[in-house]
Enzyme design. Structure first.
Site, short mmCIF file in Angstrom:
data_model
loop_
_atom_site.label_atom_id
_atom_site.label_comp_id
_atom_site.label_asym_id
_atom_site.label_seq_id
_atom_site.Cartn_x
_atom_site.Cartn_y
_atom_site.Cartn_z
N SER A 73 45.74 33.51 37.02
CA SER A 73 44.83 33.26 38.11
C SER A 73 44.19 34.58 38.52
CB SER A 73 45.58 32.44 39.17
OG SER A 73 45.73 33.05 40.36
N HIS A 103 43.01 29.56 37.03
CA HIS A 103 42.67 29.03 38.36
C HIS A 103 41.35 29.65 38.80
CE1 HIS A 103 47.26 28.68 39.27
NE2 HIS A 103 46.84 27.75 38.44
N ASP A 107 52.54 29.32 39.98
CA ASP A 107 52.25 28.33 38.94
C ASP A 107 52.42 29.03 37.59
OD1 ASP A 107 51.37 26.03 37.66
OD2 ASP A 107 49.24 26.55 37.83
#
Ligand SMILES: C[S@@+](CC[C@H](N)C(=O)[O-])C[C@H]1O[C@@H](n2cnc3c(N)ncnc32)[C@H](O)[C@@H]1O
Lengths: 207, 275
Positions: free
Chosen positions: A17, A44, A137
């Site tokens: 991300s 992301h 995540d």
């Protein structure tokens, strides 16, 4: 070169991300267009137009770069990007599925979702790479890849814009390779060619 | 959430869906497995079951548990004018052709809670076509069909819906089509009158009428290829010659055995035309 200790690599999955795009920009130029495996990427916070990102990455690498489409078979030499707002999964038949299931850890696409499904589909022939990012995540998914016998790579936290994501993975299990983006590309090429897997697993988690 | 471990879970997983099919005639046997596994894992947690066989036993012995389980096995998200570019393309490119039919029929397959069908009804009303169009909207999820039938949605969703509506080329204001009651928005009766909501499965049922437009969005992604082909076979058969098929923006006919029965009509909006 020593005998590979594991079945040949069949696919690479990458997640990240905040700061991951910069890392990826260092990694992909090192990958040859003849890479014998597919690469699937979840980032992301994609910009609004992922086709823009495809173009940016496409400039940097000889790999074919495209958005992954539903039920598209994974092909070698291709880098697939997850579309914003859909989860990207790999089926056992080695094609992609998209889904609009609930976000996981506030994320859709979620790295865990890609990694879990790819681990089920590829088992020990999968390599998972977790890059810079500001949430957790991907850590559980990377562990799942590890538990299924796959190879795991984590961006060295000191080289990451956001350390939280790599740190979460390193805290969770003994990662095979912890290294900087400029070395991840050559490492993936080597792994894809059936080369070195890891130092003995126990040695894993350092940064 | 952990995904189910692949090995032993495999046969249990298959068993669950065979049993559900036998008992309730809902056919999940050829759904795309990777995400279905995650949803079953979530259901295990929700129902407090340790194992898939335990969940199976509860779902088989108690129809109410099965009804609740359906909510886990399917994905129900929808919005009014979701993906405005799609509805814009329908308005600009497809409506002019629909207009040439005396009484066009439109089928929204996999309508979930109804938003897509109502979006089409609004669009057709603004194009002066709603009076003579029949919209069928079908799904397998009874609870969603009830919500769809009622046409009542949370008011706080309408700021986004209005934005979508305008981007989709809406000619008025979305507020013309609903009345606010406390925190709910009740859609206009004239829209509801134009839509027939019904239970229909793309996995097990067949054609029920000839259509000029089928809108089947974000449903096929949950099927594996063989089932996609089955569903697309039904849709293809339902469409008249030169009828239209609209898919979700991330769906494609490219990997389907029915691809050759269609041509791309508005590629970016994933609108196809039956040959
Ligand atoms: C994500 S929703 C799509 C809603 C709407 N079409 C949209 O795009 O906004 C998917 C829907 O497909 C329905 N569905 C799943 N399996 C089906 C089947 N075999 N036949 C018809 N509908 C099905 C689910 O119940 C759910 O309502």
């Amino acid at each position: 070169m020593t005998e590979p200790k594991h079945p040949n690599l069949a696919a690479i999955v990458v997640g990240g991300s905040a700061g991951a795009l910069e890392a990826l920009a260092h990694i992909v130029p090192a990958l040859p267009g003849t890479l014998p495996v597919p690469v699937a990427v979840v980032l992301h916070m994609l910009p609004r137009r992922p086709s823009g990102l495809c173009a940016v990455l496409g400039e940097l690498t000889p790999l074919r770069v495209k958005e992954a489409e539903d039920k598209e078979p994974l092909a070698p030499g291709t880098l697939y990007l997850a579309s914003p707002n859909y989860h990207l999964l790999v089926e056992r038949e080695h094609c992609f599925s998209l889904s609009m299931d609930e976000p996981v850890l506030f994320s859709r696409p979620s790295i865990d979702v890609l990694f879990d499904s790819a681990a089920d589909a590829y088992g020990p022939t999968l390599c998972g790479v977790l890059l810079s990012g500001a949430n957790e995540d991907g850590a559980a998914g990377l562990k799942h890849i590890h538990d299924a016998g796959g190879t795991t790579v984590v961006q060295a936290p000191h080289s990451a814009t956001s350390r939280q994501m790599p740190a979460a993975a390193l805290a969770a299990f003994a990662v095979d390779h912890v290294t900087t983006p400029d070395r991840i590309g050559p490492l993936l090429e080597l792994l894809a060619a059936g080369g070195e897997r890891a130092e003995p697993r126990a040695e894993g988690a350092r940064s | 959430m952990m995904a189910l471990a692949p090995s032993r879970a495999d046969s249990e997983f298959e068993h669950l869906f065979e049993a559900i099919y036998e008992r309730y005639h809902y056919d999940f046997r050829r759904y795309a497995e990777a995400s279905l596994r995650r949803r079953v894992a979530a259901a295990l947690v929700h129902f407090g079951c340790d194992t898939v066989p335990h969940l199976e036993q509860r779902a088989l012995s108690d129809p109410q548990v099965f009804t609740e389980l359906l909510r886990f096995l399917t994905v129900q998200v929808s919005d009014l004018f979701r993906d405005p570019t799609y509805f814009r393309a329908l308005r600009d490119e497809v409506v002019p052709v629909l207009r040439t039919y005396p009484s066009p029929k439109v089928w929204v397959a996999g309508c979930a809670t109804g938003e897509e069908a109502y979006s089409l009804a609004i669009l057709l009303a603004e194009e002066g076509l709603l009076e003579r169009t029949q919209i069928y909207a079908t799904d397998i999820h009874p609870e969603s069909l009830r919500v769809a039938q009622a046409g009542v949605y949370a008011l706080d969703r309408f700021a986004r819906f209005s934005e979508n509506y305008l981007q989709a080329g809406g000619r008025a204001s979305l507020s013309h089509y609903y009345t606010a009651e406390y925190s709910s928005a009740v859609l206009a009766r004239s829209l509801k009158k134009a839509i027939l909501f019904a239970d229909h499965s793309l996995a097990t049922d067949s054609v029920f009428a000839e259509m000029q437009l089928v809108s089947c969005r974000n449903v096929l992604i949950y099927f594996e290829r063989a089932l996609q082909d089955r569903a697309l076979g039904v849709i293809s058969e339902a469409l008249c010659r030169k009828g239209f098929l609209g898919l979700g923006l991330k769906e494609t006919l490219r990997f389907s055995s029915h691809a050759s029965e269609f041509r791309e009509f508005v590629p970016d909006a994933r609108i196809y035309q039956r040959l």
